[in-house]
Write a protein that holds these residues in place. Structure first.
Motif, PDB file in Angstrom:
ATOM      1  N   TYR A  13     -27.397  45.658  90.460  1.00  0.00           N
ATOM      2  CA  TYR A  13     -28.818  45.648  90.139  1.00  0.00           C
ATOM      3  C   TYR A  13     -29.213  44.217  89.822  1.00  0.00           C
ATOM      4  O   TYR A  13     -28.665  43.602  88.918  1.00  0.00           O
ATOM      5  CB  TYR A  13     -29.073  46.553  88.932  1.00  0.00           C
ATOM      6  CG  TYR A  13     -30.520  46.615  88.497  1.00  0.00           C
ATOM      7  CD1 TYR A  13     -31.409  47.468  89.137  1.00  0.00           C
ATOM      8  CD2 TYR A  13     -30.989  45.834  87.442  1.00  0.00           C
ATOM      9  CE1 TYR A  13     -32.729  47.546  88.738  1.00  0.00           C
ATOM     10  CE2 TYR A  13     -32.310  45.902  87.045  1.00  0.00           C
ATOM     11  CZ  TYR A  13     -33.175  46.768  87.688  1.00  0.00           C
ATOM     12  OH  TYR A  13     -34.489  46.831  87.293  1.00  0.00           O
ATOM     13  N   VAL A  14     -30.116  43.637  90.594  1.00  0.00           N
ATOM     14  CA  VAL A  14     -30.500  42.242  90.436  1.00  0.00           C
ATOM     15  C   VAL A  14     -31.990  42.149  90.136  1.00  0.00           C
ATOM     16  O   VAL A  14     -32.816  42.746  90.825  1.00  0.00           O
ATOM     17  CB  VAL A  14     -30.169  41.431  91.710  1.00  0.00           C
ATOM     18  CG1 VAL A  14     -30.669  40.001  91.584  1.00  0.00           C
ATOM     19  CG2 VAL A  14     -28.664  41.428  91.951  1.00  0.00           C
ATOM     20  N   LEU A  15     -32.331  41.396  89.090  1.00  0.00           N
ATOM     21  CA  LEU A  15     -33.729  41.257  88.696  1.00  0.00           C
ATOM     22  C   LEU A  15     -34.408  40.040  89.304  1.00  0.00           C
ATOM     23  O   LEU A  15     -35.616  40.033  89.485  1.00  0.00           O
ATOM     24  CB  LEU A  15     -33.834  41.162  87.169  1.00  0.00           C
ATOM     25  CG  LEU A  15     -33.688  42.455  86.377  1.00  0.00           C
ATOM     26  CD1 LEU A  15     -33.615  42.148  84.892  1.00  0.00           C
ATOM     27  CD2 LEU A  15     -34.850  43.393  86.658  1.00  0.00           C
ATOM     28  N   MET A  16     -33.634  38.994  89.582  1.00  0.00           N
ATOM     29  CA  MET A  16     -34.214  37.733  90.033  1.00  0.00           C
ATOM     30  C   MET A  16     -33.629  37.304  91.376  1.00  0.00           C
ATOM     31  O   MET A  16     -32.439  37.518  91.632  1.00  0.00           O
ATOM     32  CB  MET A  16     -33.923  36.625  89.007  1.00  0.00           C
ATOM     33  CG  MET A  16     -34.480  36.878  87.631  1.00  0.00           C
ATOM     34  SD  MET A  16     -36.284  36.760  87.581  1.00  0.00           S
ATOM     35  CE  MET A  16     -36.571  37.541  85.975  1.00  0.00           C
ATOM     36  N   PRO A  17     -34.433  36.676  92.228  1.00  0.00           N
ATOM     37  CA  PRO A  17     -33.876  36.084  93.442  1.00  0.00           C
ATOM     38  C   PRO A  17     -32.912  34.965  93.070  1.00  0.00           C
ATOM     39  O   PRO A  17     -33.002  34.388  91.990  1.00  0.00           O
ATOM     40  CB  PRO A  17     -35.110  35.555  94.175  1.00  0.00           C
ATOM     41  CG  PRO A  17     -36.139  35.354  93.111  1.00  0.00           C
ATOM     42  CD  PRO A  17     -35.873  36.422  92.094  1.00  0.00           C
ATOM     43  N   THR A  18     -31.974  34.646  93.956  1.00  0.00           N
ATOM     44  CA  THR A  18     -30.871  33.743  93.640  1.00  0.00           C
ATOM     45  C   THR A  18     -31.290  32.276  93.685  1.00  0.00           C
ATOM     46  O   THR A  18     -31.606  31.737  94.746  1.00  0.00           O
ATOM     47  CB  THR A  18     -29.702  33.970  94.609  1.00  0.00           C
ATOM     48  OG1 THR A  18     -29.398  35.366  94.630  1.00  0.00           O
ATOM     49  CG2 THR A  18     -28.473  33.196  94.182  1.00  0.00           C
ATOM     50  N   MET A  19     -31.244  31.631  92.521  1.00  0.00           N
ATOM     51  CA  MET A  19     -31.654  30.241  92.394  1.00  0.00           C
ATOM     52  C   MET A  19     -30.808  29.300  93.247  1.00  0.00           C
ATOM     53  O   MET A  19     -31.328  28.421  93.940  1.00  0.00           O
ATOM     54  CB  MET A  19     -31.579  29.837  90.915  1.00  0.00           C
ATOM     55  CG  MET A  19     -31.823  28.373  90.628  1.00  0.00           C
ATOM     56  SD  MET A  19     -33.554  27.901  90.724  1.00  0.00           S
ATOM     57  CE  MET A  19     -34.195  28.771  89.299  1.00  0.00           C
ATOM     58  N   SER A  20     -29.483  29.458  93.203  1.00  0.00           N
ATOM     59  CA  SER A  20     -28.599  28.518  93.903  1.00  0.00           C
ATOM     60  C   SER A  20     -28.870  28.490  95.402  1.00  0.00           C
ATOM     61  O   SER A  20     -28.892  27.418  96.021  1.00  0.00           O
ATOM     62  CB  SER A  20     -27.134  28.867  93.635  1.00  0.00           C
ATOM     63  OG  SER A  20     -26.834  30.182  94.077  1.00  0.00           O
ATOM     64  N   LEU A  21     -29.074  29.666  95.998  1.00  0.00           N
ATOM     65  CA  LEU A  21     -29.344  29.711  97.435  1.00  0.00           C
ATOM     66  C   LEU A  21     -30.703  29.112  97.771  1.00  0.00           C
ATOM     67  O   LEU A  21     -30.862  28.442  98.794  1.00  0.00           O
ATOM     68  CB  LEU A  21     -29.270  31.154  97.947  1.00  0.00           C
ATOM     69  CG  LEU A  21     -27.904  31.830  97.912  1.00  0.00           C
ATOM     70  CD1 LEU A  21     -27.963  33.167  98.632  1.00  0.00           C
ATOM     71  CD2 LEU A  21     -26.827  30.953  98.530  1.00  0.00           C
TER      72      LEU A  21
END
Length: 482
Positions: A13-21
Motif C-alpha cells: 500500500y503506497v500513499l506517495m509517488p516515488t521521489m527517487s524515480l
C-alpha cells in the motif's frame, strides 16, 4: 539512449509517488541527451504483467532500472525475471537502499545485470553516455564472463541545488491525491546525522562516499513549491509532504524557510507536514512552522521503555524530552503522528505494554505500531542474528540461498504468538479509536464515507481494508485545520 524506470510495488500500500524515480527521470531528461520514462505499478497490481509489457513495447528502452527497498525486493526480482523471460535482450539495473546495503546478494541474482551502489543520477548518465558499457563507471557493479566486476564508489552529490526538480508526469497524481488526501511529496535535504540502530542511515553512511547530510537552499525549495502550485494546485494539490528524515536538524534553515514561505504568500495556498525529533523540538521552531502553514508533525518515539529506546535503538532521548515536545506541539495547535516499533530483540511483554501505555498518554492524533524489520547491515539486524531471532526464507538464485525481508516474529523473551496477540490488541484499540473519532465528527457522514470507501475506492484502487477508517478519519482531521 532510453531508460525505463520501474516502481516495483505491486503488492503493498503506497500513499506517495516515488521521489527517487521522479528525480532520476528529471535528471536524465534535463541534464543528459538521453530519455527516461517511469512505470508505476501501484494502480495496476492485478494486471501488472500486461501493463508492464505494453509500456516496454511502447517505449522500447535500452536499459530498465528498478529502485528497491528491502520490503519490495522480492517483487523487484519477480519483475526482473518476467522481463528477462519476455524481453531477453533488455539490460536490467537495480538501485536503491537494498542494492547498496546488500550488493552481493542483489548482483548474484540471475535476472540482474548491474547494480548502482550509490546515488543514481551521475552514474546513470555516465552509463548511458557510454552506451551501457559499464567499465570504470563509478558507482556500478556488473557481470562479465560470469565474474562480478566491482567499480569504485562514486562521491555523493554535494550540491543538491544542481539537481532538477522531480518530474511527476508519469504518475497518476489524481489517484494519489485521492488516497493520500491531496498531498504531494517534496524533499529539502538528503541524509540524517543520527545513529538509530533500526534505520538504514547509519549503515548507508558506512557504505557511501562523501558528505552524507546535505541541504537544498531555501530559495531552491521555494522555487519548486511555486512551480508545484502553478502545476497542481488547480488539480487537487492542497498539502506538501516533506520526506526529509528530520526536517528540523538546522534551526536556521527552518526559521529561514518559514519566514520566506510566508513572504511568498504560499501559506495562504498550501499546508504542509514534516518529520521532527523530540530532542530538537523547541517552542520557537514549532511556532514558526505553525505560522507558516505546517499543520502536522511526525515523530518517532519507537519505545516507551528507556532501555529499548536508548540502548537498543540508540534514540538518545528521554521521556521528559518526548513529553515536553508533545506538549509544545499540541500547544501550538499542530496535529501529531507518532511511531512506536514492536519487536526489539531484548523487548519483553511488559516493555511492549509500556509503549502502548505511553502512546495512550501522549494522545496523538495518529499512532503507528509497526513490527521491527531488520534492514541489512544495520546494528539491529546484527543483534537479531546474534540471538537467532531471524526466520530466514529460501529463494532461488540468491548468493547464499537465503534472504530476510520480513518483520521479526519473536524477541528473546516474547514468542511469535504473543507478538501476534499484542498486535491484535493494538489494532482493535486503534479501530475503536477511529470509530469513535469518526462518529464524533458526524455519524451519518462517517457511515456514508466508510461505505463509499469499502464499496467503491477499495475495489477500484485495490486498497487495503485496514485503511478504511484511516482514510475517512484523516480526511476529517484535515478538515479541522485552520
Amino acid at each position: 539512449m532510453k531508460i525505463l524506470l520501474i516502481e516495483p510495488n505491486f503488492e503493498g500500500y503506497v500513499l506517495m509517488p516515488t521521489m527517487s524515480l521522479a528525480v532520476l527521470k528529471s535528471y536524465i531528461n534535463n541534464k543528459t541527451k538521453h530519455q527516461a520514462k517511469i512505470v508505476d505499478l501501484i494502480f495496476n497490481k492485478k494486471k501488472w504483467k500486461e501493463y508492464l509489457s505494453k509500456k516496454i513495447k511502447e517505449f522500447n528502452p535500452d536499459l530498465i532500472g528498478l529502485s528497491i527497498l528491502s520490503f519490495n525486493y522480492i517483487q523487484a526480482i519477480e519483475i526482473s525475471k518476467f522481463i528477462k523471460n519476455h524481453f531477453k535482450n533488455k539490460k536490467i539495473i537495480f538501485g536503491g537502499v537494498h542494492a547498496i546495503l546488500s550488493p552481493e546478494e542483489t548482483i548474484n541474482n540471475s535476472s540482474v545485470d548491474m547494480i548502482c551502489i550509490g546515488e543514481g543520477e551521475e552514474t546513470l548518465k555516465e552509463l548511458l553516455d557510454k552506451e551501457l558499457q559499464p567499465k570504470n563507471v563509478k558507482g556500478l557493479w556488473y557481470k562479465k564472463n560470469n565474474k562480478i566486476i566491482k567499480n569504485e564508489n562514486r562521491v555523493l552529490i554535494e550540491d543538491l541545488n544542481s539537481l532538477p526538480y522531480p518530474n511527476w508526469e508519469d504518475f497518476d497524481l489524481k489517484k494519489y491525491f485521492l488516497i493520500n488526501n491531496n498531498h504531494l511529496p517534496i524533499m529539502g535535504s538528503r541524509g540524517c546525522p543520527y545513529q538509530c540502530t533500526y534505520c538504514s542511515n547509519h549503515a548507508l553512511k558506512k557504505k557511501l562516499k562523501g558528505k552524507y547530510v546535505r541541504f537544498r537552499s531555501v530559495e531552491n525549495i521555494l522555487e519548486e513549491i511555486g512551480l508545484r502550485i502553478s502545476q497542481f494546485h488547480g488539480k487537487g494539490m492542497k498539502y506538501l509532504f516533506f520526506y526529509d528524515d528530520t526536517f528540523i536538524i538546522s534551526r536556521n534553515f527552518v526559521l529561514e524557510f518559514c519566514k520566506k514561505f510566508i513572504e511568498k504568500g504560499f501559506h495562504k495556498k498550501l499546508k504542509w507536514n514534516v518529520n521532527v525529533r523530540a530532542n530538537l523540538v523547541t517552542k520557537e521552531i514549532i511556532r514558526a512552522m505553525k505560522k507558516a502553514g505546517c499543520y502536522e508533525v511526525r515523530m518517532g518515539v519507537e519505545a516507551g521503555n528507556d532501555y529499548i529506546r536508548n540502548k537498543i535503538y540508540k534514540r538518545n532521548m528521554s521521556k521528559k524530552q518526548i513529553f515536553n515536545a508533545v506538549k509544545i506541539i499540541k500547544k501550538q495547535g499542530l496535529q501529531l503522528r507518532l511511531q512506536f516499533i514492536l519487536g526489539a530483540p531484548y523487548e519483553t511483554k511488559e516493555m511492549m505494554q509500556e509503549s502502548f501505555e505511553m502512546a495512550k498518554k501522549l494522545k496523538a492524533d495518529y499512532v503507528l505500531f509497526p513490527i521491527l524489520m531488520p534492514i541489512p547491515e544495520t546494528e539491529i539486524k546484527k543483534m537479531c542474528e546474534k540471538e537467532g531471532l531471524i526466520e530466514k526464507e529460501k529463494f532461488e538464485n540468491f548468493h547464499d540461498n537465503s534472504i530476510y525481508i520480513q518483520p521479526v516474529m519473536k524477541t528473546k523473551y516474547v514468542s511469535k504468538n504473543q507478538i501476534k496477540k499484542f498486535v491484535k490488541k493494538i489494532r482493535n484499540y486503534q479501530i475503536k479509536k477511529y470509530l469513535y473519532e469518526g462518529f464524533k465528527f458526524g455519524k451519518i457522514q462517517f457511515i456514508l464515507d466508510s461505505l463509499v470507501f469499502l464499496l467503491y475506492y477499495k475495489r477500484k484502487y485495490d486498497l487495503e481494508l485496514d485503511h478504511a477508517f484511516r482514510f475517512t478519519v484523516n480526511k476529517y482531521n484535515l478538515q479541522k485545520i485552520k
